[in-house]
Design an enzyme around this catalytic site. Sequence first.
Site, PDB file in Angstrom:
ATOM      1  N   SER A  40     -35.293 -49.676  -7.114  1.00 18.24           N
ATOM      2  CA  SER A  40     -36.686 -49.435  -7.472  1.00 18.24           C
ATOM      3  C   SER A  40     -36.902 -47.944  -7.697  1.00 18.24           C
ATOM      4  O   SER A  40     -35.992 -47.141  -7.490  1.00 18.24           O
ATOM      5  CB  SER A  40     -37.606 -49.934  -6.356  1.00 18.24           C
ATOM      6  OG  SER A  40     -37.491 -49.067  -5.251  1.00 18.24           O
ATOM      7  N   LYS A  41     -38.115 -47.623  -8.095  1.00 18.06           N
ATOM      8  CA  LYS A  41     -38.490 -46.233  -8.412  1.00 18.06           C
ATOM      9  C   LYS A  41     -38.066 -45.239  -7.331  1.00 18.06           C
ATOM     10  O   LYS A  41     -37.715 -44.104  -7.623  1.00 18.06           O
ATOM     11  CB  LYS A  41     -40.008 -46.147  -8.594  1.00 18.06           C
ATOM     12  CG  LYS A  41     -40.426 -46.442 -10.023  1.00 18.06           C
ATOM     13  CD  LYS A  41     -40.441 -45.167 -10.846  1.00 18.06           C
ATOM     14  CE  LYS A  41     -40.244 -45.440 -12.314  1.00 18.06           C
ATOM     15  NZ  LYS A  41     -39.288 -44.552 -12.948  1.00 18.06           N
ATOM     16  N   ARG A  42     -38.165 -45.699  -6.078  1.00 25.08           N
ATOM     17  CA  ARG A  42     -37.880 -44.717  -5.021  1.00 25.08           C
ATOM     18  C   ARG A  42     -36.409 -44.297  -5.001  1.00 25.08           C
ATOM     19  O   ARG A  42     -36.035 -43.325  -4.363  1.00 25.08           O
ATOM     20  CB  ARG A  42     -38.364 -45.222  -3.650  1.00 25.08           C
ATOM     21  CG  ARG A  42     -37.462 -46.181  -2.969  1.00 25.08           C
ATOM     22  CD  ARG A  42     -38.117 -46.831  -1.761  1.00 25.08           C
ATOM     23  NE  ARG A  42     -37.494 -48.101  -1.512  1.00 25.08           N
ATOM     24  CZ  ARG A  42     -36.384 -48.259  -0.818  1.00 25.08           C
ATOM     25  NH1 ARG A  42     -35.798 -47.227  -0.253  1.00 25.08           N
ATOM     26  NH2 ARG A  42     -35.850 -49.454  -0.655  1.00 25.08           N
ATOM     27  N   GLU A  63     -35.522 -43.199 -19.513  1.00 26.84           N
ATOM     28  CA  GLU A  63     -35.401 -42.021 -18.645  1.00 26.84           C
ATOM     29  C   GLU A  63     -33.953 -41.537 -18.625  1.00 26.84           C
ATOM     30  O   GLU A  63     -33.693 -40.349 -18.531  1.00 26.84           O
ATOM     31  CB  GLU A  63     -35.829 -42.351 -17.214  1.00 26.84           C
ATOM     32  CG  GLU A  63     -37.326 -42.405 -17.011  1.00 26.84           C
ATOM     33  CD  GLU A  63     -37.656 -42.798 -15.573  1.00 26.84           C
ATOM     34  OE1 GLU A  63     -37.599 -41.930 -14.685  1.00 26.84           O
ATOM     35  OE2 GLU A  63     -37.936 -43.985 -15.329  1.00 26.84           O
TER      36      GLU A  63
END
Length: 491
Positions: free
Chosen positions: A258-260, A268
């Site tokens: 995930s993003k974290r 990206e």
Amino acid sequence: MSSNFRVRFAPSPTGEPHVGNIRTAIFDWLLAQRHEGEFIVRVEDTDRARAVDGAVEVIMEALKWLGLEWDEGPDIGGKYAPYKQSERLELYTKHAEDLIEAGFAYRCFCSEERLDQVRKARSKQENASGYDKRCRNLTDEERARLEAELEARGENSVIRFKMPADGTTTIDDLVRGEVTFENRLVDDFVMLKSDGYPTYHLAHLIDDHEMQITHVLRGEEWLPSVPRHLQLYKALGWTPPQFAHLPIILAPDRSKLSKRHGATSLLEYREMGYLPHTMVNFLTLLGWSLDDKTELFSTESLIENFTIERVSKSGAIFNNDKLDWMNGHYIREMSADELADVLLDFWKAYPPEEIPTLPSREVALKIAPMVQERLKTLRDAAPLVAFLFKDEIEYDAEELIQRRMDADSTRLCLTAAQEGLATLDSFDTESIEATLRGMVKELDVKAGQLFGSLRVATTGQRIAPPLFESLEALGRQRTLDLINTACDRLD
Ligand code: GLU
């Protein structure tokens, strides 16, 4: 050889494409290429609340960047157009209504509040699905009353599928083999929502059938929905395609990526300076392998070797170090010319602060071999060559003085180098190197002492490309001026 493999990538346009979805697209594409079949892009935009403007374009841009060309899709059309579900609503409504006629579905008039209460109450019971099926067996009077109440609230009904109350449903998944589900644990799920849009369960299934899809590859989070889909196929009298539920992508700590954990959107990675082929190779290895050692694959060899049989059931770990290693490898595999062009494109798309104006191709051709060995990503290049684009080189005069030297001996070295370089016939790497190495002997200093001072004087950077190449790239006049400034600063 032609084949009937038809494989689709069916993204929901809810934002930038996640690496997990792109991994699915790559597998879809590889399977289609291997069997000389068709790769189809279909946009699943029936969740109006989650749809994001422009997301379809971004997804297509990501696929194009990776070189995953499609045969049919929203932009190019095809035999089964349109390829956007929001443009196919009539089809879903018709099938949902036909299913009511045939006794496989029913209208549900329950309000959100009632559904919430029922869900809460039933969540405490073991082995109960979320909806109590109140609207499944209504008498005509009850139906008329509930419908009138619904209208009075200004709401619309939904259409639910009648799941069989007992028995089991079994899938023979290409990755997981046979998996069996108890029907009684599955809800009478909504097929058509109150806004007139279908749910994923109905829409993807009708489209897969209409579009003659032969293989459905998707993330394993869809596995629990399989009994719904297989029962729906049965009710419609259609043969399901073959399914392959792909393993989840995990972060190094084995939690869901995930993003974290850092970037999760494919684009990206483009912005961070990874090559498209790195991403194709790396993402393919998240869940697929040829054997336990081969890691580097050309696109051709991926197409040649890709089979669903070799997709693993267990979660695949996204390892950033491996990604960097692979990207460095593919950067070094390029010719210096190719790298120069790739760097120019990259800097054009993402102007680095170290390089205020885009350099000429001639300059890029000098830079490429200087940095090639040192790059993990394209982004690493600009800081290495920042000195080439600065009017003033910043450093502390103390840094000019190397170990066991003082200001006077350093000045002596720099002045000698300046004189040597000023009189070179040709200011190229080899001549520069020969002169400076000769000078080390003459001056009776260590190579590191002379070269260290020169590096600080001309680049101001501790980490910079090889010295002789750097001086050639700076050019004679600029090099001499910088050495001059350094001598002044030693006073
Ligand atoms: N629209 C679904 C998603 O993005 C597609 C799943 C599938 O491939 O069927 O998750």
